[in-house]
Design a protein around this motif. Structure first.
Motif, mmCIF file in Angstrom:
data_model
loop_
_atom_site.group_PDB
_atom_site.id
_atom_site.type_symbol
_atom_site.label_atom_id
_atom_site.label_comp_id
_atom_site.label_asym_id
_atom_site.label_seq_id
_atom_site.Cartn_x
_atom_site.Cartn_y
_atom_site.Cartn_z
ATOM 1 N N ARG A 41 0.778 -1.239 0.000
ATOM 2 C CA ARG A 41 0.000 0.000 0.000
ATOM 3 C C ARG A 41 0.812 1.294 0.000
ATOM 4 N N THR A 46 2.987 -0.167 -4.591
ATOM 5 C CA THR A 46 1.764 -0.385 -5.364
ATOM 6 C C THR A 46 2.062 -0.295 -6.855
ATOM 7 N N ALA A 50 1.658 -3.466 -9.368
ATOM 8 C CA ALA A 50 0.713 -3.316 -10.475
ATOM 9 C C ALA A 50 1.415 -3.502 -11.813
ATOM 10 N N GLU A 83 -7.590 -5.267 -3.342
ATOM 11 C CA GLU A 83 -7.881 -3.839 -3.533
ATOM 12 C C GLU A 83 -7.282 -3.307 -4.829
ATOM 13 N N GLU A 84 -6.092 -3.778 -5.175
ATOM 14 C CA GLU A 84 -5.376 -3.261 -6.343
ATOM 15 C C GLU A 84 -5.542 -4.124 -7.594
#
Length: 160
Positions: A41, A46, A50, A83-84
Motif C-alpha cells: 500500500r 503499489t 501493479a 484492492e489493487e
C-alpha cells in the motif's frame, strides 16, 4: 550481497492465500523474478506490484514466474492484492528470514532516523537456480519492463 552467478538461496514462504511457494519446486521448470519491497500500500510498492501484474502474462509466456516478498502478513497481502487487482503472488516474510538470506534487510536512514527495513531489490533467477541479475535500490517506475527485457534475453540465450 548476492550477485550474478550466485546460487539463489532456497526458501519457502506463504502467499496471500496462505499457500506455500517453494523456490526449489520450480527449479528446472521456470525462471523466477523475485522482488523484495518494503510494504503493501505504499505508492512505490503499489506501482511496482501493479506493473508486474500488468505484464504477468508476458513473463509467463517466457517461462517465468514473478513473486514479490515483503514482511507484511498474508492477510495484509490478500487485502492489498484484492484492492489493487494484483495477479502476481505476494509472499509473506514476517520473520524477515528470507530478506536476511538475500541480504535485503538492512539499516536505512529515513528523515535522519536509522531503522531496519527492506532494501527494494530484484533478482532474476534462471531455471537452474542461478541468479542471473541482481538489482538493488530499485526505482519502481519502469522496472518491470526492464526486467522483462532481461527475461526475454535469458530465454533467447537458452535457445542458443
Amino acid at each position: 550481497m548476492l550477485q550474478s552467478g550466485d546460487i539463489a538461496p532456497p526458501f519457502s514462504l506463504p502467499d496471500a492465500d496462505m499457500e506455500i511457494f517453494d523456490l526449489a519446486s520450480v527449479a528446472g521448470k521456470h525462471h523466477v523474478v523475485l522482488y523484495f519491497y518494503p510494504r503493501d500500500r505504499t505508492p512505490g510498492c503499489t506501482l511496482q506490484a501493479a506493473d508486474f501484474s500488468d505484464h504477468e502474462d508476458d513473463f509467463t509466456r517466457h517461462g517465468c514466474i514473478v513473486v514479490g516478498v515483503s514482511p507484511d502478513d498474508c492477510l495484509t497481502h490478500a487485502e492489498f492484492r484484492d484492492e489493487e487487482g494484483l495477479s502476481i503472488r505476494l509472499l509473506s516474510d514476517i520473520d524477515k528470514e528470507v530478506c536476511q538470506l538475500y541480504g535485503v534487510w538492512q539499516q536505512k536512514e529515513v528523515d535522519g532516523v536509522k531503522k531496519m527495513g527492506v532494501r527494494r531489490s530484484t533478482f532474476i533467477i534462471d531455471k537452474n537456480g542461478t541468479i542471473r541479475h541482481a538489482f538493488y535500490d530499485v526505482a519502481p517506475r519502469g522496472h518491470a519492463a526492464a526486467v522483462f527485457d532481461l527475461v526475454k534475453k535469458l530465454e533467447s540465450d537458452n535457445a542458443d
